[in-house]
Motif scaffolding. Sequence first.
Motif, PDB file in Angstrom:
ATOM      1  N   GLY A 153       0.772  -1.056  -0.186  1.00  0.00           N
ATOM      2  CA  GLY A 153      -0.108   0.027  -0.044  1.00  0.00           C
ATOM      3  C   GLY A 153       0.817   1.361  -0.041  1.00  0.00           C
ATOM      4  O   GLY A 153       0.279   2.218   0.117  1.00  0.00           O
ATOM      5  N   GLN A 154       2.214   1.284   0.133  1.00  0.00           N
ATOM      6  CA  GLN A 154       2.747   2.449   0.029  1.00  0.00           C
ATOM      7  C   GLN A 154       3.310   2.948  -1.301  1.00  0.00           C
ATOM      8  O   GLN A 154       3.753   4.242  -1.619  1.00  0.00           O
ATOM      9  N   LEU A 155       3.386   1.840  -2.490  1.00  0.00           N
ATOM     10  CA  LEU A 155       3.461   2.461  -3.816  1.00  0.00           C
ATOM     11  C   LEU A 155       2.411   2.820  -4.345  1.00  0.00           C
ATOM     12  O   LEU A 155       1.399   2.175  -4.038  1.00  0.00           O
ATOM     13  N   ASN A 156       2.298   3.763  -5.228  1.00  0.00           N
ATOM     14  CA  ASN A 156       1.160   3.948  -6.162  1.00  0.00           C
ATOM     15  C   ASN A 156       1.589   4.006  -7.458  1.00  0.00           C
ATOM     16  O   ASN A 156       2.663   4.121  -7.960  1.00  0.00           O
ATOM     17  N   PHE A 157       0.423   3.819  -8.226  1.00  0.00           N
ATOM     18  CA  PHE A 157       0.534   4.132  -9.807  1.00  0.00           C
ATOM     19  C   PHE A 157      -0.232   4.855 -10.530  1.00  0.00           C
ATOM     20  O   PHE A 157      -1.388   4.985 -10.244  1.00  0.00           O
ATOM     21  N   ALA A 158       0.421   5.691 -11.471  1.00  0.00           N
ATOM     22  CA  ALA A 158      -0.485   6.757 -12.239  1.00  0.00           C
ATOM     23  C   ALA A 158      -1.160   6.064 -13.406  1.00  0.00           C
ATOM     24  O   ALA A 158      -0.569   5.283 -14.066  1.00  0.00           O
ATOM     25  N   SER A 159      -2.408   6.788 -13.871  1.00  0.00           N
ATOM     26  CA  SER A 159      -2.820   6.463 -15.036  1.00  0.00           C
ATOM     27  C   SER A 159      -3.488   7.778 -15.519  1.00  0.00           C
ATOM     28  O   SER A 159      -3.581   8.697 -14.898  1.00  0.00           O
ATOM     29  N   SER A 160      -3.664   7.532 -16.718  1.00  0.00           N
ATOM     30  CA  SER A 160      -4.588   8.663 -17.513  1.00  0.00           C
ATOM     31  C   SER A 160      -5.851   8.925 -17.265  1.00  0.00           C
ATOM     32  O   SER A 160      -6.758   9.850 -17.962  1.00  0.00           O
ATOM     33  N   GLY A 161      -6.327   7.813 -16.276  1.00  0.00           N
ATOM     34  CA  GLY A 161      -7.897   8.018 -15.899  1.00  0.00           C
ATOM     35  C   GLY A 161      -8.330   6.761 -15.579  1.00  0.00           C
ATOM     36  O   GLY A 161      -7.837   5.634 -16.073  1.00  0.00           O
ATOM     37  N   ASN A 162      -9.412   6.636 -14.767  1.00  0.00           N
ATOM     38  CA  ASN A 162     -10.267   5.549 -14.412  1.00  0.00           C
ATOM     39  C   ASN A 162     -10.464   4.726 -15.515  1.00  0.00           C
ATOM     40  O   ASN A 162     -11.185   5.415 -16.582  1.00  0.00           O
ATOM     41  N   ALA A 163     -10.183   3.370 -15.562  1.00  0.00           N
ATOM     42  CA  ALA A 163     -10.863   2.418 -16.697  1.00  0.00           C
ATOM     43  C   ALA A 163     -10.009   2.527 -17.865  1.00  0.00           C
ATOM     44  O   ALA A 163     -10.217   2.000 -19.121  1.00  0.00           O
ATOM     45  N   THR A 164      -8.847   3.185 -18.192  1.00  0.00           N
ATOM     46  CA  THR A 164      -7.954   3.444 -19.224  1.00  0.00           C
ATOM     47  C   THR A 164      -7.284   2.394 -19.475  1.00  0.00           C
ATOM     48  O   THR A 164      -6.855   1.486 -18.433  1.00  0.00           O
ATOM     49  N   GLY A 165      -6.473   2.208 -20.477  1.00  0.00           N
ATOM     50  CA  GLY A 165      -5.572   0.995 -20.618  1.00  0.00           C
ATOM     51  C   GLY A 165      -4.534   0.941 -19.444  1.00  0.00           C
ATOM     52  O   GLY A 165      -4.024  -0.100 -18.964  1.00  0.00           O
ATOM     53  N   GLY A 166      -3.940   2.376 -19.271  1.00  0.00           N
ATOM     54  CA  GLY A 166      -2.749   2.224 -18.243  1.00  0.00           C
ATOM     55  C   GLY A 166      -3.225   1.737 -16.702  1.00  0.00           C
ATOM     56  O   GLY A 166      -2.598   1.120 -16.040  1.00  0.00           O
ATOM     57  N   HIS A 167      -4.545   2.322 -16.531  1.00  0.00           N
ATOM     58  CA  HIS A 167      -5.152   1.742 -15.143  1.00  0.00           C
ATOM     59  C   HIS A 167      -5.309   0.110 -14.909  1.00  0.00           C
ATOM     60  O   HIS A 167      -4.905  -0.315 -14.395  1.00  0.00           O
ATOM     61  N   LEU A 168      -6.063  -0.271 -16.317  1.00  0.00           N
ATOM     62  CA  LEU A 168      -6.018  -1.585 -16.198  1.00  0.00           C
ATOM     63  C   LEU A 168      -4.825  -2.455 -16.346  1.00  0.00           C
ATOM     64  O   LEU A 168      -4.562  -3.721 -15.688  1.00  0.00           O
TER      65      LEU A 168
END
Length: 325
Positions: free
Chosen positions: A153-168
């Motif tokens: 829970g200490q690392l996080n990952f960014a994406s260009s938005g919810n349900a985008t390819g980067g998120h998935l």
Amino acid sequence: MQIRTLLRTLIPVAATLAAASAALANDPFPSKPVRIVVGFSPGGSNDIVARLLAPKLAEGLGQQVLVENKPGAGGNIAAQTLLSAPPDGHTLMMCTTGTVSIQPHLTKAPFNPETDLLPVTLIANAPYLLLVNASVPATNVKELIAYAKGHPGQLNFASSGNATGGHLAGEMFKSKAGVDIVHVPYKGTGQAMTDLLAGQVSIIFDQAVSSMPYAKSGKLRILGVASLQRLKGLPEVPTVSESGVPHFDPVTWTGLCASKGTPAAAIQRVQQEVAKVLATPEISQKFIAAGLEPVGSTPEQFRAFLAADKTKWGTVIKDAGVKAD
């Protein structure tokens, strides 16, 4: 007598209409400039691909090929533009993973990709890169997984938005690697990348075309390629799959689609010309340098690919419990 007179009047009219219809049917494609609609802003990977293709495709077709950006609504505005144009092959759309394979699992779109769109050709695959901020204490995927497991829970990952390819892609990584990392959605890749560079977030899954410059400058560190084969443009970078996360392949792609009712001859002509362009060393090398894998598949191959791709992303969405905003 009146019937004979009426027939004498109608027969020439019918013949004229039939001749006009035949002439239209036999009108060689393309008979005017071809428009490629892009559902995203200029500068993104789909726009770059379209603009790389357009000049050479125009040479092969013998007509201008114009690229028109219609951003918004996850590609739906572009799709509506395509579907409102005559289905004659002169208007095409850059269809994408999000619009065709992901979105149908999350929202009710104003069109049905399976019935309203006709696959023309898969232009290129665009595997994600797994990148971290230079401050993250990991130089490879195994070290990242070990660190994440030691600091849940200490690392996080960014994406260009919810349900985008980067998120998935991040959700797939969490599931397959068995790690607890936190998703941070942004309103675009630009914002996500700004915070990643500043160290506000730790990880991103991003396409090479937009992230490689940061990696080359040393501001970000590439840990792996999110596909089953290494990228020709980055042969020294191992895949995430060979680094301890088997079958990790959240690959995005870019293709060309036409609207339903488009003549098969027009679709075949465009596919053949695109395949020729992608086979030229000049264009092939530009794609590879941008982290793209040129394909140029037939419509039938593209159709089979789309069916499998939609199933793959649907599984990720269901397993991760992803919902549309």
